[in-house]
Design a protein around this motif. Structure first.
Motif, PDB file in Angstrom:
ATOM      1  N   THR A 130       0.848  -1.192   0.000  1.00  0.00           N
ATOM      2  CA  THR A 130       0.000   0.000   0.000  1.00  0.00           C
ATOM      3  C   THR A 130       0.883   1.241   0.000  1.00  0.00           C
ATOM      4  O   THR A 130       1.064   1.892   1.037  1.00  0.00           O
ATOM      5  N   PRO A 131       1.460   1.554  -1.145  1.00  0.00           N
ATOM      6  CA  PRO A 131       2.366   2.702  -1.198  1.00  0.00           C
ATOM      7  C   PRO A 131       1.625   4.024  -0.992  1.00  0.00           C
ATOM      8  O   PRO A 131       0.413   4.121  -1.173  1.00  0.00           O
ATOM      9  N   ARG A 132       2.384   5.037  -0.620  1.00  0.00           N
ATOM     10  CA  ARG A 132       1.838   6.393  -0.512  1.00  0.00           C
ATOM     11  C   ARG A 132       1.392   6.880  -1.884  1.00  0.00           C
ATOM     12  O   ARG A 132       2.042   6.633  -2.889  1.00  0.00           O
ATOM     13  N   TYR A 133       0.259   7.584  -1.910  1.00  0.00           N
ATOM     14  CA  TYR A 133      -0.161   8.289  -3.118  1.00  0.00           C
ATOM     15  C   TYR A 133       0.433   9.687  -3.111  1.00  0.00           C
ATOM     16  O   TYR A 133       0.351  10.416  -2.107  1.00  0.00           O
ATOM     17  N   GLY A 134       1.010  10.097  -4.240  1.00  0.00           N
ATOM     18  CA  GLY A 134       1.392  11.488  -4.428  1.00  0.00           C
ATOM     19  C   GLY A 134       0.291  12.221  -5.170  1.00  0.00           C
ATOM     20  O   GLY A 134      -0.720  11.632  -5.560  1.00  0.00           O
ATOM     21  N   ALA A 135       0.454  13.521  -5.355  1.00  0.00           N
ATOM     22  CA  ALA A 135      -0.476  14.248  -6.222  1.00  0.00           C
ATOM     23  C   ALA A 135      -0.422  13.610  -7.606  1.00  0.00           C
ATOM     24  O   ALA A 135       0.655  13.254  -8.091  1.00  0.00           O
ATOM     25  N   PRO A 136      -1.570  13.431  -8.285  1.00  0.00           N
ATOM     26  CA  PRO A 136      -1.586  12.647  -9.514  1.00  0.00           C
ATOM     27  C   PRO A 136      -1.030  13.341 -10.755  1.00  0.00           C
ATOM     28  O   PRO A 136      -0.928  12.712 -11.802  1.00  0.00           O
ATOM     29  N   VAL A 137      -0.657  14.614 -10.644  1.00  0.00           N
ATOM     30  CA  VAL A 137      -0.050  15.326 -11.768  1.00  0.00           C
ATOM     31  C   VAL A 137       1.248  15.949 -11.285  1.00  0.00           C
ATOM     32  O   VAL A 137       1.285  16.575 -10.218  1.00  0.00           O
ATOM     33  N   ALA A 138       2.317  15.786 -12.056  1.00  0.00           N
ATOM     34  CA  ALA A 138       3.620  16.340 -11.705  1.00  0.00           C
ATOM     35  C   ALA A 138       3.854  17.661 -12.424  1.00  0.00           C
ATOM     36  O   ALA A 138       3.314  17.912 -13.504  1.00  0.00           O
ATOM     37  N   ASN A 139       4.676  18.504 -11.822  1.00  0.00           N
ATOM     38  CA  ASN A 139       5.139  19.750 -12.447  1.00  0.00           C
ATOM     39  C   ASN A 139       3.984  20.649 -12.884  1.00  0.00           C
ATOM     40  O   ASN A 139       3.955  21.164 -14.003  1.00  0.00           O
TER      41      ASN A 139
ATOM     42  N   CYS B 204      -0.376  28.220   1.748  1.00  0.00           N
ATOM     43  CA  CYS B 204       0.595  27.748   2.742  1.00  0.00           C
ATOM     44  C   CYS B 204       1.004  26.314   2.432  1.00  0.00           C
ATOM     45  O   CYS B 204       0.243  25.547   1.822  1.00  0.00           O
ATOM     46  N   ASP B 205       2.199  25.943   2.851  1.00  0.00           N
ATOM     47  CA  ASP B 205       2.681  24.578   2.622  1.00  0.00           C
ATOM     48  C   ASP B 205       1.638  23.566   3.107  1.00  0.00           C
ATOM     49  O   ASP B 205       1.058  23.733   4.192  1.00  0.00           O
ATOM     50  N   THR B 206       1.403  22.545   2.314  1.00  0.00           N
ATOM     51  CA  THR B 206       0.478  21.421   2.555  1.00  0.00           C
ATOM     52  C   THR B 206      -0.990  21.783   2.359  1.00  0.00           C
ATOM     53  O   THR B 206      -1.865  20.950   2.600  1.00  0.00           O
ATOM     54  N   PHE B 207      -1.295  23.000   1.895  1.00  0.00           N
ATOM     55  CA  PHE B 207      -2.694  23.423   1.753  1.00  0.00           C
ATOM     56  C   PHE B 207      -3.328  22.962   0.437  1.00  0.00           C
ATOM     57  O   PHE B 207      -4.434  23.407   0.108  1.00  0.00           O
ATOM     58  N   GLY B 208      -2.676  22.047  -0.289  1.00  0.00           N
ATOM     59  CA  GLY B 208      -3.240  21.576  -1.550  1.00  0.00           C
ATOM     60  C   GLY B 208      -3.195  20.069  -1.724  1.00  0.00           C
ATOM     61  O   GLY B 208      -2.598  19.577  -2.700  1.00  0.00           O
ATOM     62  N   PRO B 209      -3.825  19.293  -0.837  1.00  0.00           N
ATOM     63  CA  PRO B 209      -3.907  17.838  -1.081  1.00  0.00           C
ATOM     64  C   PRO B 209      -4.733  17.554  -2.345  1.00  0.00           C
ATOM     65  O   PRO B 209      -5.861  18.035  -2.473  1.00  0.00           O
ATOM     66  N   ILE B 210      -4.167  16.769  -3.248  1.00  0.00           N
ATOM     67  CA  ILE B 210      -4.826  16.442  -4.517  1.00  0.00           C
ATOM     68  C   ILE B 210      -4.775  14.939  -4.731  1.00  0.00           C
ATOM     69  O   ILE B 210      -3.756  14.305  -4.505  1.00  0.00           O
ATOM     70  N   GLY B 211      -5.876  14.373  -5.220  1.00  0.00           N
ATOM     71  CA  GLY B 211      -5.900  12.949  -5.546  1.00  0.00           C
ATOM     72  C   GLY B 211      -6.923  12.204  -4.708  1.00  0.00           C
ATOM     73  O   GLY B 211      -7.759  12.826  -4.061  1.00  0.00           O
ATOM     74  N   PRO B 212      -6.883  10.892  -4.729  1.00  0.00           N
ATOM     75  CA  PRO B 212      -5.755  10.024  -5.073  1.00  0.00           C
ATOM     76  C   PRO B 212      -5.496   9.818  -6.571  1.00  0.00           C
ATOM     77  O   PRO B 212      -4.405   9.419  -6.948  1.00  0.00           O
ATOM     78  N   TRP B 213      -6.520  10.067  -7.387  1.00  0.00           N
ATOM     79  CA  TRP B 213      -6.370   9.758  -8.803  1.00  0.00           C
ATOM     80  C   TRP B 213      -6.765  10.958  -9.647  1.00  0.00           C
ATOM     81  O   TRP B 213      -7.528  11.815  -9.234  1.00  0.00           O
ATOM     82  N   LEU B 214      -6.240  10.979 -10.875  1.00  0.00           N
ATOM     83  CA  LEU B 214      -6.796  11.771 -11.956  1.00  0.00           C
ATOM     84  C   LEU B 214      -7.719  10.826 -12.715  1.00  0.00           C
ATOM     85  O   LEU B 214      -7.258   9.835 -13.298  1.00  0.00           O
ATOM     86  N   VAL B 215      -9.011  11.097 -12.684  1.00  0.00           N
ATOM     87  CA  VAL B 215      -9.986  10.250 -13.366  1.00  0.00           C
ATOM     88  C   VAL B 215     -10.337  10.913 -14.687  1.00  0.00           C
ATOM     89  O   VAL B 215     -10.797  12.066 -14.712  1.00  0.00           O
TER      90      VAL B 215
ATOM     91  N   ILE C   8     -15.396  12.674  -3.209  1.00  0.00           N
ATOM     92  CA  ILE C   8     -16.323  13.041  -4.280  1.00  0.00           C
ATOM     93  C   ILE C   8     -16.623  11.778  -5.071  1.00  0.00           C
ATOM     94  O   ILE C   8     -15.720  10.977  -5.344  1.00  0.00           O
ATOM     95  N   ASP C   9     -17.883  11.596  -5.426  1.00  0.00           N
ATOM     96  CA  ASP C   9     -18.282  10.426  -6.208  1.00  0.00           C
ATOM     97  C   ASP C   9     -17.326  10.230  -7.386  1.00  0.00           C
ATOM     98  O   ASP C   9     -16.995  11.188  -8.092  1.00  0.00           O
ATOM     99  N   LYS C  10     -16.884   9.013  -7.598  1.00  0.00           N
ATOM    100  CA  LYS C  10     -16.037   8.578  -8.714  1.00  0.00           C
ATOM    101  C   LYS C  10     -14.585   9.043  -8.622  1.00  0.00           C
ATOM    102  O   LYS C  10     -13.736   8.544  -9.365  1.00  0.00           O
ATOM    103  N   LEU C  11     -14.290   9.998  -7.718  1.00  0.00           N
ATOM    104  CA  LEU C  11     -12.942  10.567  -7.661  1.00  0.00           C
ATOM    105  C   LEU C  11     -12.142  10.090  -6.462  1.00  0.00           C
ATOM    106  O   LEU C  11     -10.983  10.496  -6.290  1.00  0.00           O
ATOM    107  N   GLY C  12     -12.734   9.232  -5.615  1.00  0.00           N
ATOM    108  CA  GLY C  12     -11.994   8.686  -4.496  1.00  0.00           C
ATOM    109  C   GLY C  12     -12.153   9.511  -3.237  1.00  0.00           C
ATOM    110  O   GLY C  12     -13.017  10.384  -3.128  1.00  0.00           O
ATOM    111  N   ARG C  13     -11.270   9.237  -2.270  1.00  0.00           N
ATOM    112  CA  ARG C  13     -11.357   9.909  -0.984  1.00  0.00           C
ATOM    113  C   ARG C  13      -9.966  10.209  -0.462  1.00  0.00           C
ATOM    114  O   ARG C  13      -8.971   9.626  -0.899  1.00  0.00           O
ATOM    115  N   GLN C  14      -9.904  11.140   0.495  1.00  0.00           N
ATOM    116  CA  GLN C  14      -8.654  11.546   1.123  1.00  0.00           C
ATOM    117  C   GLN C  14      -8.798  11.446   2.638  1.00  0.00           C
ATOM    118  O   GLN C  14      -9.900  11.495   3.169  1.00  0.00           O
ATOM    119  N   LYS C  15      -7.654  11.378   3.312  1.00  0.00           N
ATOM    120  CA  LYS C  15      -7.635  11.428   4.775  1.00  0.00           C
ATOM    121  C   LYS C  15      -6.344  12.104   5.209  1.00  0.00           C
ATOM    122  O   LYS C  15      -5.252  11.641   4.876  1.00  0.00           O
TER     123      LYS C  15
END
Length: 284
Positions: free
Chosen positions: A60-69, A175-186, A268-275
């Motif tokens: 169960t690896p860590r998820y990063g933000a699904p888009v780089a750069n 501020c740092d960490t104020f943009g959690p994104i993901g887990p997926w790009l659907v 959000i429906d179809k887009l997964g969940r965060q914690k």
């Protein structure tokens, strides 16, 4: 497709989620999930892959933000009528636009750091648009052709910095960490009608936000078209589109804000969940 990036922060690899919910490694096909990888041509290439032949990522690896750069992280404020009301602000006649610093982008389950001295850090579940095709002066009818897909975003906000410190909203949004994104790009084809997605957010197990993208004041095609009047949107740019009611600032009779140890869960429906778990700022 559900595209993702996994692995330690700064060392993420590209992947996709198969129908069984297993992560498949894409690093033998593309170097990373950048804007180039999610253009119409890039997505068409990925869709031809035999997913079953891709290596399975174990554990169960860590998820990063699904888009780089990401070049631009653009936000729309007050985009739900009832959220504008709880903020004691008029319904906007045009989209309210501000920027979130790209340095605030992080994985969907990474810790949220309460800024030094902050007393008013808040939560916002939001739908994110990921641009897949360059957009400049596009019409509403053309707008969705420029979208690669959608992501779940927590638009974490410091209300004192945003509202009470003068100037624009940006200082309370990046501020740092104020943009959690993901887990997926659907991808758009898998999402279907993006204006019919349920949204929710809990803090410490208590439901705080419940909404649906059907009640957005400005819908996705309007937002993309509107922004393309003022700036060229590039593949990989992310637009976060506003939040339904239930933010901490709007709780009556007294606002409620995040503190170290609090746990935020959202989806959000179809887009997964965060914690995310909130932690206090520490000097490094």
């Amino acid at each position: 497709m559900k595209l993702l990036r996994y692995g330690p922060a700064g060392q993420e690899k590209p992947g996709l989620l198969d129908e069984a919910g297993k992560i498949r490694d894409l690093s033998g096909v593309i170097s990373d999930l950048t804007g180039e990888a999610i253009t119409p041509e890039g997505l068409a290439k990925l869709k031809t892959l035999d997913v079953s032949s891709l290596p399975v990522v174990e554990g169960t690896p860590r998820y990063g933000a699904p888009v780089a750069n990401v070049a631009k992280f653009i936000a729309i404020g007050l985009n739900f009528t009832d959220h504008a009301a709880e903020s004691n602000l008029p319904i906007p006649s045009e989209p309210v636009v501000f920027m979130k610093a790209t340095s605030c982008i992080q994985g969907p389950n990474d810790a949220v750091v309460i800024p030094r001295g902050s007393k008013k850090t808040d939560w916002e579940v939001e739908l994110g648009i990921v641009i897949g095709k360059r957009a400049s002066y596009v019409t509403k009818d053309e707008a969705l052709d420029h979208v690669a897909g959608y992501v779940l975003i927590n638009d974490v906000s410091e209300r004192e910095y945003q509202i009470e410190r003068g100037g624009t909203w940006d200082k309370g949004k990046g501020c740092d960490t104020f943009g959690p994104i993901g887990p997926w790009l659907v991808t758009s084809d898998e999402v279907g009608d993006v204006q019919q997605l349920g949204m929710w957010l809990d803090v410490n197990g208590q439901r705080r936000q419940t909404g649906n993208t059907s009640t957005m004041i400005f819908d996705v095609k309007t937002i993309v078209s509107y922004l393309s009047e003022f700036m060229t949107l590039l593949p990989g740019d992310i637009i976060t589109t506003g939040t339904p009611p239930g933010v901490g600032m709007g709780i009556k009779p007294e606002a409620v804000y995040l503190k170290a140890g609090d746990v935020i869960e959202l989806g959000i429906d179809k887009l997964g969940r965060q914690k995310q778990t909130c932690v206090a700022w520490e000097k490094k």
